[in-house]
Write an enzyme that holds these catalytic residues in place. Structure first.
Site, PDB file in Angstrom:
ATOM      1  N   SER A 150     -37.228 125.148 -38.934  1.00  0.00           N
ATOM      2  CA  SER A 150     -36.107 124.877 -38.026  1.00  0.00           C
ATOM      3  C   SER A 150     -36.541 124.037 -36.833  1.00  0.00           C
ATOM      4  O   SER A 150     -35.917 123.019 -36.503  1.00  0.00           O
ATOM      5  CB  SER A 150     -35.479 126.182 -37.540  1.00  0.00           C
ATOM      6  OG  SER A 150     -34.922 126.904 -38.625  1.00  0.00           O
ATOM      7  N   GLU A 199     -33.214 124.313 -28.918  1.00  0.00           N
ATOM      8  CA  GLU A 199     -33.169 125.404 -29.893  1.00  0.00           C
ATOM      9  C   GLU A 199     -33.044 126.772 -29.228  1.00  0.00           C
ATOM     10  O   GLU A 199     -32.263 127.616 -29.663  1.00  0.00           O
ATOM     11  CB  GLU A 199     -34.426 125.350 -30.759  1.00  0.00           C
ATOM     12  CG  GLU A 199     -34.323 126.181 -32.020  1.00  0.00           C
ATOM     13  CD  GLU A 199     -35.530 126.003 -32.930  1.00  0.00           C
ATOM     14  OE1 GLU A 199     -35.547 126.631 -33.990  1.00  0.00           O
ATOM     15  OE2 GLU A 199     -36.459 125.238 -32.559  1.00  0.00           O
ATOM     16  N   GLY A 220     -36.447 129.542 -43.197  1.00  0.00           N
ATOM     17  CA  GLY A 220     -36.884 130.936 -43.230  1.00  0.00           C
ATOM     18  C   GLY A 220     -38.165 131.157 -43.994  1.00  0.00           C
ATOM     19  O   GLY A 220     -38.480 132.284 -44.368  1.00  0.00           O
ATOM     20  N   ASP A 247     -44.006 125.839 -32.617  1.00  0.00           N
ATOM     21  CA  ASP A 247     -43.591 124.939 -33.699  1.00  0.00           C
ATOM     22  C   ASP A 247     -43.188 123.559 -33.198  1.00  0.00           C
ATOM     23  O   ASP A 247     -43.506 122.537 -33.825  1.00  0.00           O
ATOM     24  CB  ASP A 247     -42.427 125.559 -34.483  1.00  0.00           C
ATOM     25  CG  ASP A 247     -42.800 126.869 -35.149  1.00  0.00           C
ATOM     26  OD1 ASP A 247     -44.013 127.103 -35.327  1.00  0.00           O
ATOM     27  OD2 ASP A 247     -41.896 127.655 -35.490  1.00  0.00           O
ATOM     28  N   GLY A 263     -41.301 130.382 -42.873  1.00  0.00           N
ATOM     29  CA  GLY A 263     -42.437 130.699 -42.022  1.00  0.00           C
ATOM     30  C   GLY A 263     -43.353 129.545 -41.689  1.00  0.00           C
ATOM     31  O   GLY A 263     -44.429 129.743 -41.140  1.00  0.00           O
ATOM     32  N   LEU A 264     -42.925 128.315 -42.004  1.00  0.00           N
ATOM     33  CA  LEU A 264     -43.742 127.136 -41.690  1.00  0.00           C
ATOM     34  C   LEU A 264     -43.180 126.347 -40.514  1.00  0.00           C
ATOM     35  O   LEU A 264     -43.567 125.205 -40.286  1.00  0.00           O
ATOM     36  CB  LEU A 264     -43.852 126.224 -42.918  1.00  0.00           C
ATOM     37  CG  LEU A 264     -44.509 126.822 -44.159  1.00  0.00           C
ATOM     38  CD1 LEU A 264     -44.533 125.807 -45.299  1.00  0.00           C
ATOM     39  CD2 LEU A 264     -45.920 127.315 -43.866  1.00  0.00           C
ATOM     40  N   GLY A 265     -42.252 126.960 -39.781  1.00  0.00           N
ATOM     41  CA  GLY A 265     -41.681 126.292 -38.613  1.00  0.00           C
ATOM     42  C   GLY A 265     -40.614 125.282 -38.966  1.00  0.00           C
ATOM     43  O   GLY A 265     -40.421 124.292 -38.248  1.00  0.00           O
TER      44      GLY A 265
END
Length: 340
Positions: A115, A147, A109, A159, A111-113
């Site tokens: 997941s 995903e 969570g 991402d 914001g850098l991708g």
């Protein structure tokens, strides 16, 4: 044998959000991003026992199962189990036990991708183990399919491709999940200047990106003109950023980021909030010429462009807000796998 992989996280520099369906399907999207020296890691260790163990070492979570062709998707370690389920369904697995362990250098969570990069890393470890004949586009699209379709998690397409390909890329998105990755040959002095002047700041809050993304999707589906026009402008921002980097006009990058921040606010509610606005305005007052929220927004990491010697004053200001300035460098390499 032990099978390992790592995949880099990314900073989105321009065009964020235009990779999300249905916008990218209807209008075409464009994003410019760069991978950094923070990564997601995956390790598969065969076991002598007939068991499957999945564990996220950074989150101190673990589940243990008797060997099965499919593991339950129940809200815990679903990314790990989801990749296993799909790989076994599509390619088959040896009927032997194994331990799948993961670790990510940034919190979920943020914001850098994280997941999507983790899914790519896990997929890379299975690809190494099974010697699957998958190229870069195959792995990135497979990770996206797992995903978004199998696990039904909301999000875009950038991402998975950033994590797989690595480097600085201008990406184009169109109908039927079609993605073209254009690696940018940026002169080293321009890239060094960008890295020197770009400050990466963690707000010390993580957020659930799905809520923001779902509203963005709804705004496109209901023809919200203000939101759609903002996405059009962000797509143009990606082209502006590409030209500035390729031609060495790095002094324009802060203004390009600032333009994008103004547009991103209009895409959906909760992308920004009072605390984000306070940090952003303080950074600009200290010398930053622009910045952005990384990822879907609402929290996580922010980046600020600090020309000249302003980065030190900006960092001092950011430190007063209780977050953390994170050291990083740009990376050229994407998904890397090996076995020992």
């Amino acid at each position: 044998m032990i099978y390992r992989s790592k995949a880099p996280l990314r900073i989105g520099l321009a065009g964020g959000g235009t990779d999300v369906s249905p916008y990218s399907d209807q209008y075409g999207g464009a994003i410019l991003n760069a991978t950094i020296s923070l990564s997601a890691y995956a390790t598969i260790e065969p076991l002598q026992e007939n068991a499957i163990i999945v564990q996220a070492l950074d989150r101190k979570e673990e589940q243990r199962f008797d060997w099965a062709a499919s593991l339950p998707i129940d809200g815990k370690l679903d990314l790990l189990k989801g990749v296993y389920n799909c790989v076994h369904r599509d390619y088959g697995m040896p009927l032997t036990g194994f331990r799948l362990s993961t670790y990510v250098d940034a919190p979920a969570g943020s914001g850098l991708g994280t997941s999507s990069t983790l899914v790519v890393a896990i997929l890379g470890a299975f690809t190494e183990m099974l010697k699957l004949p998958l190229g870069e586009y195959d792995i990135a699209h497979y990770a996206y399919d797992i995903e978004r379709n199998y696990l039904t998690l909301a999000g875009g397409k950038q991402d998975q491709y950033a994590a797989t390909f690595g480097g600085v890329n201008f990406m184009e998105f169109s109908q039927s999940d079609n993605v073209i990755v254009n690696p940018l040959r940026i002169k080293s002095q321009y890239l060094h200047e960008l890295e020197n002047n770009l400050v990466l700041y963690f707000t010390a809050t993580s957020r659930e990106s799905a809520t923001i993304i779902k509203e963005q999707v709804k705004n496109v589906n209901t023809n919200n003109e203000k939101s759609i026009e903002a996405m059009h402008q962000l797509k143009e921002q990606a082209k502006m950023m590409k030209e500035a980097l390729l031609k060495g006009r790095v002094h324009e990058i802060g203004e390009i980021l600032d333009f994008g921040f103004e547009q991103k606010r209009l895409m959906a509610a909760n992308i920004s909030n009072n605390s984000i606005e306070e940090v952003y305005n303080a950074a600009k007052k200290a010398g930053a010429t622009g910045g952005k929220i990384s990822g879907a927004g609402g929290g996580g990491f922010m980046i600020f462009y600090c020309p000249g010697n302003t980065r030190h004053a900006v960092i001092e200001t950011l430190n007063t807000f209780g977050g953390e300035v994170k050291k990083y460098s740009f990376t050229k390499y994407g998904l890397t796998t090996w076995s020992v």
